[in-house]
Design an enzyme around this catalytic site. Structure first.
Site, mmCIF file in Angstrom:
data_model
loop_
_atom_site.group_PDB
_atom_site.id
_atom_site.type_symbol
_atom_site.label_atom_id
_atom_site.label_comp_id
_atom_site.label_asym_id
_atom_site.label_seq_id
_atom_site.Cartn_x
_atom_site.Cartn_y
_atom_site.Cartn_z
ATOM 1 N N THR A 19 36.241 48.977 37.349
ATOM 2 C CA THR A 19 34.674 49.312 36.953
ATOM 3 C C THR A 19 33.908 48.360 37.830
ATOM 4 O OG1 THR A 19 35.453 49.999 34.788
ATOM 5 C CG2 THR A 19 33.353 49.167 35.081
ATOM 6 N N SER A 65 42.378 50.583 37.109
ATOM 7 C CA SER A 65 43.539 49.655 36.979
ATOM 8 C C SER A 65 44.888 50.236 36.368
ATOM 9 C CB SER A 65 43.163 48.472 36.380
ATOM 10 O OG SER A 65 42.973 48.487 35.100
ATOM 11 N N THR A 98 39.658 46.101 34.430
ATOM 12 C CA THR A 98 39.793 45.213 33.200
ATOM 13 C C THR A 98 40.968 45.733 32.272
ATOM 14 O OG1 THR A 98 38.179 46.287 31.804
ATOM 15 C CG2 THR A 98 37.552 44.264 32.999
ATOM 16 N N ASP A 99 41.286 47.189 32.473
ATOM 17 C CA ASP A 99 42.296 47.634 31.528
ATOM 18 C C ASP A 99 43.690 47.274 31.574
ATOM 19 O OD1 ASP A 99 40.257 49.448 30.386
ATOM 20 O OD2 ASP A 99 40.851 51.099 31.444
HETATM 21 C C1 SIN Z 1 39.899 49.729 35.207
HETATM 22 O O1 SIN Z 1 40.662 49.207 34.507
HETATM 23 O O2 SIN Z 1 40.159 49.866 36.472
HETATM 24 C C2 SIN Z 1 38.422 50.646 34.766
HETATM 25 C C3 SIN Z 1 38.088 49.913 33.289
HETATM 26 C C4 SIN Z 1 37.405 48.737 33.810
HETATM 27 O O3 SIN Z 1 37.544 48.083 34.729
HETATM 28 O O4 SIN Z 1 36.776 48.114 32.961
#
Ligand code: SIN
Length: 331
Positions: A19, A65, A98-99
């Protein structure tokens, strides 16, 4: 890689997507596509970051991710291990979705062979959102990566003013900017302004003390995760024992399962098939006084997705369940 020789530290920024590199409708925080912007362009939006350190940035992948694979984990780890031999490089920052950030963080914590700071960060709001959190998170990650205090602490996560350790960090919110926590273990410290403040440290083995070595590893043994729930069909364990090299159970309570699942797990471990018991509960400890041959390997405080990483790495070294159980206690 062009890094300058002046009094500033030389920090390499590795973009992987997420993100923080996401693009959507201007202002909107929730409708966007992750992994769109190159890390160099993310840096352009971070006011004052170039006064902190000499920065060199490049993307090695650019994805959501959830699309990161174990091959990507190996690639990032090898990349850092290679660059960390260069005396001119003082530290690393990885921008990441973050995932699955905590999985990459833990994998690197077990496989990078350097004391130099390795810091992972990301964002909960895309670069195009009003009050995007990526720029400040990236700024703070560089503050941490250039700090002498971050040396030898293992892989660190810098997020929303806090410092977390790779082993214990968990994503605890799926949309708020304060998205990470170490639950029972709090956090390791804070980044405030251009300073770093540590208060805690993990006692578990990591980086230069870790026994895991990827030198001859191209692919990791496939480990599956099976989630127990009320009335769960035991046939999933039969299936997974045929299609994988090990199973992590996301059990109820302290890694518990019903009688039928427990009987099956006992049968598998008696035949030497690795089964790790972890919990689907948000915090707490999975430990047992029963033998490994009866109960399985205990994940301690590792959640299923981190136990999965540790078991995959263990299986590059041994299939002995007792030895794997001992490794789980150390990491
Ligand atoms: C991801 O994990 O690539 C999408 C969600 C995020 O980064 O919060």
């Amino acid at each position: 890689m062009i890094l300058q020789k002046n009094k500033l530290k030389n920090i390499v920024i590795i973009g992987t997507g997420g993100t923080i590199a996401g693009v959507g409708e201007a202002g909107n925080t929730s409708s966007y596509v992750a992994g769109q912007i190159e890390v160099n362009n993310i840096l352009d939006a971070v006011e004052g970051i170039t006064k902190l350190a000499n920065l060199s940035a490049e993307n090695i992948i650019n994805v959501d991710s959830c699309d990161i694979t174990q091959e990507d984990h190996i690639k990032i780890s090898n990349y850092i291990n290679e660059l960390s031999k260069d005396d001119n490089i003082d530290g690393f920052v990885i921008t990441h979705g973050t995932d699955t950030l905590e999985e990459t963080a833990y994998f690197l914590n077990l496989t990078v062979k350097t004391n130099k700071p390795v810091v992972i960060t990301g964002a909960m709001r895309p670069a195009t959102a009003t009050s995007a959190d990526g720029p400040l998170n990236l700024y703070q990650a560089v503050v941490l990566a250039r700090s002498e205090k971050a040396i030898g602490k293992g892989v660190l996560v810098s997020f929303c003013d806090c410092i977390y350790g790779a082993r214990d960090v968990h994503k605890v919110s799926c949309f708020r900017v304060n998205a990470f926590d170490q639950k029972d273990f709090g956090c390791l410290g804070y980044v405030r302004g251009d300073e770093v403040y540590f208060y805690n440290e993990s006692i578990k083995l990591h980086t230069t003390e870790s026994e895991f070595d990827l030198k001859n590893v191209q692919k990791l043994p496939y480990v599956a995760i099976a989630c127990f729930f009320a009335d769960a069909d035991v046939e999933i364990l039969d299936y997974l024992s045929k299609t994988s090299k090990g199973i992590v159970i996301a059990g109820a309570g302290c890694g518990e399962c019903g009688k039928i699942w427990s009987k099956k797990i006992k049968e598998l471990v008696k035949n030497g098939f690795p089964v790790v018991r972890s919990t689907r509960v948000a915090s707490g400890l999975v430990a047992s006084e029963k033998s490994v041959n009866e109960y399985g390997i205990c994940a301690g405080t590792l959640p299923p997705h981190k136990a999965h990483i540790l078991l995959s790495l263990c299986l590059t070294k041994t299939n002995d369940l007792e030895k794997i159980n001992e490794i789980f206690k150390k990491y």
